[in-house]
Write a protein that holds these residues in place. Structure first.
Motif, PDB file in Angstrom:
ATOM      1  N   ILE A  79      21.897 -88.090  -3.303  1.00 35.76           N
ATOM      2  CA  ILE A  79      21.434 -87.370  -2.119  1.00 35.76           C
ATOM      3  C   ILE A  79      22.233 -86.097  -1.891  1.00 35.76           C
ATOM      4  CG2 ILE A  79      22.950 -88.579  -0.498  1.00 35.76           C
ATOM      5  CD1 ILE A  79      19.287 -87.463   0.109  1.00 35.76           C
ATOM      6  N   THR A  80      23.450 -86.026  -2.430  1.00 34.38           N
ATOM      7  CA  THR A  80      24.301 -84.851  -2.213  1.00 34.38           C
ATOM      8  C   THR A  80      23.887 -83.650  -3.058  1.00 34.38           C
ATOM      9  OG1 THR A  80      25.853 -85.788  -3.816  1.00 34.38           O
ATOM     10  CG2 THR A  80      26.317 -86.173  -1.473  1.00 34.38           C
ATOM     11  N   GLN A  81      23.023 -83.852  -4.039  1.00 32.84           N
ATOM     12  CA  GLN A  81      22.575 -82.732  -4.886  1.00 32.84           C
ATOM     13  C   GLN A  81      21.358 -82.067  -4.245  1.00 32.84           C
ATOM     14  OE1 GLN A  81      22.018 -84.242  -8.872  1.00 32.84           O
ATOM     15  NE2 GLN A  81      24.207 -84.649  -9.160  1.00 32.84           N
ATOM     16  N   LEU A  82      21.585 -81.468  -3.075  1.00 33.41           N
ATOM     17  CA  LEU A  82      20.479 -80.979  -2.253  1.00 33.41           C
ATOM     18  C   LEU A  82      19.637 -79.922  -2.955  1.00 33.41           C
ATOM     19  CD1 LEU A  82      18.953 -80.872   0.427  1.00 33.41           C
ATOM     20  CD2 LEU A  82      20.648 -79.218   1.237  1.00 33.41           C
ATOM     21  N   ASN A  83      20.262 -78.945  -3.538  1.00 30.87           N
ATOM     22  CA  ASN A  83      19.499 -77.874  -4.176  1.00 30.87           C
ATOM     23  C   ASN A  83      18.653 -78.399  -5.334  1.00 30.87           C
ATOM     24  OD1 ASN A  83      20.471 -75.962  -2.423  1.00 30.87           O
ATOM     25  ND2 ASN A  83      22.066 -75.217  -3.804  1.00 30.87           N
ATOM     26  N   GLU A  84      19.205 -79.341  -6.095  1.00 30.68           N
ATOM     27  CA  GLU A  84      18.455 -79.917  -7.200  1.00 30.68           C
ATOM     28  C   GLU A  84      17.281 -80.753  -6.689  1.00 30.68           C
ATOM     29  OE1 GLU A  84      17.429 -81.084 -11.188  1.00 30.68           O
ATOM     30  OE2 GLU A  84      18.338 -79.355 -10.204  1.00 30.68           O
ATOM     31  N   LEU A 111      20.732 -86.778   4.159  1.00 27.20           N
ATOM     32  CA  LEU A 111      21.983 -86.141   3.758  1.00 27.20           C
ATOM     33  C   LEU A 111      22.876 -85.866   4.961  1.00 27.20           C
ATOM     34  CD1 LEU A 111      23.787 -84.831   1.630  1.00 27.20           C
ATOM     35  CD2 LEU A 111      22.485 -82.721   1.940  1.00 27.20           C
ATOM     36  N   CYS A 112      22.280 -85.351   6.039  1.00 27.27           N
ATOM     37  CA  CYS A 112      23.071 -85.058   7.235  1.00 27.27           C
ATOM     38  C   CYS A 112      23.609 -86.342   7.876  1.00 27.27           C
ATOM     39  CB  CYS A 112      22.241 -84.266   8.234  1.00 27.27           C
ATOM     40  SG  CYS A 112      21.903 -82.577   7.704  1.00 27.27           S
ATOM     41  N   LYS A 113      22.846 -87.413   7.803  1.00 22.92           N
ATOM     42  CA  LYS A 113      23.353 -88.704   8.284  1.00 22.92           C
ATOM     43  C   LYS A 113      24.499 -89.190   7.395  1.00 22.92           C
ATOM     44  CE  LYS A 113      19.081 -90.286  10.491  1.00 22.92           C
ATOM     45  NZ  LYS A 113      17.912 -91.193  10.373  1.00 22.92           N
TER      46      LYS A 113
END
Length: 363
Positions: A79-84, A111-113
């Motif tokens: 989930i941390t690979q937002l751009n991908e 992701l923000c959670k």
């Protein structure tokens, strides 16, 4: 932390009264809700509003694309690979911007959670206040005047008036509304592609001659007619806004390079989500063209994402996010409407949750 599952449901939300524009009439919202779950149990929520007349996306199409095309490509990814993740969503298929928006909103929420931060803070913003408007749908002149008076009584200072089905009647309707509400109320007019270039110039010049002081006119001509927008802008004093002409950053580049409009109206259901909406707002800021953030007839889930975006980006100076106020029974909570102001909670992510008496039923 990886994405474990993505599930979709459909729910119908009746409106308080029918909503009519030059493009369509509806008496309910068919809301497609996305629930994304991480391996640790954190969930992210997104939603899409089928608007065939604008985006071409139907309920069945949205559900099918999410389940068979987008979701399989995201499950198992961090989930941390937002751009991908955003790149995968956008390149998963052609079009289908509402499906993409629903999933990407859920990704941002989760992701923000995960990071325990509200979306607007993640986007680098603060809870600055923007004044919301309230919309009058197309109807008989007397009813539209009554609606305008009621909106002012309810505490709004900005009215957005739907037009575009009859340009001569539009002149009369808006004139009567201005007389009814006085000079201190801000009036916006949305023609939803309903006029020709010649009609647009005549309508707007008539209002200018009569000093109706219209703040802006939104999408007077067909979405593809960029030259028409530019011609109208050149021949009137009232600012012109693009809406249906603007889906992508490429569209924004065309509108900005042609200097075709004075404002851009960003909607997540058109851009395909938050990341491309941010790209458009950044491009417009560089070109010194301010933006509005609006919505289709949507529930609080996707509207909340639009609110967070609007309060986070400095070039978004106007909002048109009254859609949840049209719903008879809103199943979600987390954004608060107080007259013409909108407030988001300090909870992480969107800050949206389902009300206890509205169960989550899959269809």
């Amino acid at each position: 932390m990886n994405i474990q599952s993505i599930e979709v449901s459909i729910e119908k939300l009746p409106l308080i009264k029918p909503f009519k524009t030059a493009l369509r009439t509806t008496d309910e919202i068919e809301n497609v809700v996305v629930m994304l779950q991480l391996e640790n149990g954190i969930t992210g929520m997104g939603a899409a509003a089928p608007t065939v007349a604008i985006t071409g996306d139907s309920t069945e199409g949205i559900v099918g694309i999410i389940q068979s095309v987008i979701a399989p490509q995201l499950i198992g990814r961090p989930i941390t690979q937002l751009n991908e993740l955003s790149r995968i969503v956008q390149q998963s298929c052609v079009g289908n911007t509402s499906s993409k928006a629903a999933v990407e909103i859920a990704v941002y929420d989760a992701l923000c959670k995960y990071w325990k931060i509200p979306l607007y803070q993640f986007l680098g913003g603060n809870t600055n206040s923007l004044l919301n408007d309230m919309t009058i749908s197309i109807g008989e002149e007397e009813q539209m005047v009554r609606d305008a008076k009621q909106i002012i009584h309810d505490g709004f200072s900005i009215i957005k008036i739907k037009a575009g089905n009859d340009w001569k009647k539009d002149i009369e309707r808006i004139t009567k509304i201005r007389k009814a509400v006085g000079d201190n109320v801000t009036l916006r007019v949305d023609a939803n592609q309903g006029w020709t270039v010649k009609q647009s110039v005549e309508v707007i010049r008539t209002w200018e001659k009569d000093r109706l002081n219209i703040e802006l006119v939104e999408q007077p001509v067909k979405a593809h007619d960029i030259a028409g927008l530019k011609e109208i802008k050149r021949n009137v004093q009232t600012p012109i806004m693009a809406d249906e002409s603007l889906f992508s950053p490429r569209d924004a580049m065309k509108l900005l390079s042609e200097q075709a409009v004075d404002y851009l109206n960003i909607k997540l259901m058109k851009t395909g989500g938050i990341r491309r909406a941010l790209q458009i707002a950044n491009m417009a800021e560089a070109a010194e063209v301010e933006c509005m953030v609006g919505s289709m007839m949507e529930s609080s889930v996707s509207v909340a994402a639009a609110v967070h975006l609007a309060i986070a980006h400095p070039n978004i100076t106007k909002i048109d996010l009254d859609a949840p106020l049209w719903i008879k029974e809103e199943p979600f909570e987390g954004i608060l409407y107080e007259q013409n102001s909108i407030f988001v909670s300090g909870d992480s992510g969107l800050g949206i949750k389902r009300k206890d008496f509205f169960p989550f039923n899959h269809k």
